[in-house]
Scaffold this motif. Structure first.
Motif, short mmCIF file in Angstrom:
data_model
loop_
_atom_site.label_atom_id
_atom_site.label_comp_id
_atom_site.label_asym_id
_atom_site.label_seq_id
_atom_site.Cartn_x
_atom_site.Cartn_y
_atom_site.Cartn_z
N ILE A 121 54.98 10.18 52.82
CA ILE A 121 55.27 8.77 52.54
C ILE A 121 53.93 8.07 52.43
CG2 ILE A 121 56.36 6.64 53.36
CD1 ILE A 121 58.32 8.44 54.98
N SER A 122 53.65 7.49 51.27
CA SER A 122 52.36 6.83 51.06
C SER A 122 52.26 5.58 51.94
CB SER A 122 52.20 6.42 49.59
OG SER A 122 53.08 5.35 49.28
N ASP A 123 51.02 5.15 52.18
CA ASP A 123 50.82 3.93 52.98
C ASP A 123 51.52 2.75 52.33
OD1 ASP A 123 49.30 5.36 54.76
OD2 ASP A 123 47.38 4.69 53.95
N GLU A 124 51.45 2.67 51.01
CA GLU A 124 52.09 1.57 50.28
C GLU A 124 53.60 1.59 50.49
OE1 GLU A 124 52.67 0.34 45.66
OE2 GLU A 124 50.65 0.96 46.28
N ASP A 125 54.20 2.77 50.37
CA ASP A 125 55.65 2.89 50.59
C ASP A 125 56.01 2.62 52.05
OD1 ASP A 125 56.10 3.47 47.93
OD2 ASP A 125 56.34 5.63 48.24
N ALA A 126 55.17 3.08 52.96
CA ALA A 126 55.45 2.89 54.39
C ALA A 126 55.56 1.40 54.73
CB ALA A 126 54.36 3.54 55.24
N ARG A 127 54.78 0.57 54.05
CA ARG A 127 54.83 -0.87 54.32
C ARG A 127 56.17 -1.49 53.94
NH1 ARG A 127 50.01 -0.68 51.55
NH2 ARG A 127 48.30 -0.22 52.94
N THR A 128 56.94 -0.82 53.07
CA THR A 128 58.24 -1.36 52.65
C THR A 128 59.37 -0.92 53.57
OG1 THR A 128 58.81 0.47 51.16
CG2 THR A 128 57.45 -1.31 50.24
N ILE A 129 59.09 0.01 54.47
CA ILE A 129 60.13 0.53 55.37
C ILE A 129 60.12 -0.30 56.65
CG2 ILE A 129 60.92 2.54 56.66
CD1 ILE A 129 59.62 4.29 54.48
N ARG A 130 61.02 -1.27 56.70
CA ARG A 130 61.06 -2.22 57.82
C ARG A 130 62.31 -2.08 58.69
NH1 ARG A 130 57.16 -5.99 57.06
NH2 ARG A 130 56.26 -6.18 55.00
N THR A 131 63.33 -1.42 58.15
CA THR A 131 64.59 -1.25 58.89
C THR A 131 65.01 0.22 58.85
OG1 THR A 131 66.05 -1.55 56.98
CG2 THR A 131 65.38 -3.56 58.17
N VAL A 132 65.98 0.55 59.66
CA VAL A 132 66.52 1.91 59.64
C VAL A 132 67.11 2.20 58.27
CG1 VAL A 132 68.28 3.42 60.64
CG2 VAL A 132 66.94 1.92 62.13
N ALA A 133 67.81 1.23 57.69
CA ALA A 133 68.39 1.42 56.35
C ALA A 133 67.30 1.69 55.32
CB ALA A 133 69.20 0.19 55.95
#
Length: 78
Positions: free
Chosen positions: A55-67
Motif C-alpha cells: 500500500i503506497s504512502d499516498e493510498d495509505a493516507r486515504t484509508i481512514r476507516t475500516v470500510a
C-alpha cells in the motif's frame, strides 16, 4: 460480514491491543480508536503483511476507516 472485514479486524485488534467487539465498518482509526501516526503506520504494515500486498504512502493516507481498508484491499488484491 466478509472475510476481508474479519481479517482487517484481526489486524486492528493485534496492532491496537483492543477487543474487537466494537469494531464495525464505520469505525474510524483516529477518531474512534485514537490511533496516532505510529499506530496508523503499523496498521498499514499489518494489512500489507496479512494480505500480501503493498500500500503506497499516498493510498495509505486515504484509508481512514475500516470500510476504507476493506474496500481498498478487496479492490487491490492480486
Amino acid at each position: 460480514m466478509s472475510s476481508t472485514f474479519e481479517d482487517v479486524k484481526a489486524v486492528i485488534m493485534d496492532v491496537m491491543k483492543i477487543d474487537g467487539d466494537e469494531i464495525t465498518m464505520e469505525t474510524r482509526f483516529v477518531e474512534d480508536l485514537k490511533a496516532d501516526s505510529m499506530d496508523q503506520f503499523f496498521l498499514i504494515d499489518g494489512f500489507c503483511e496479512k494480505f500480501g500486498m503493498t500500500i503506497s504512502d499516498e493510498d495509505a493516507r486515504t484509508i481512514r476507516t475500516v470500510a476504507d481498508a476493506v474496500h481498498y484491499i478487496d479492490s487491490h488484491r492480486s
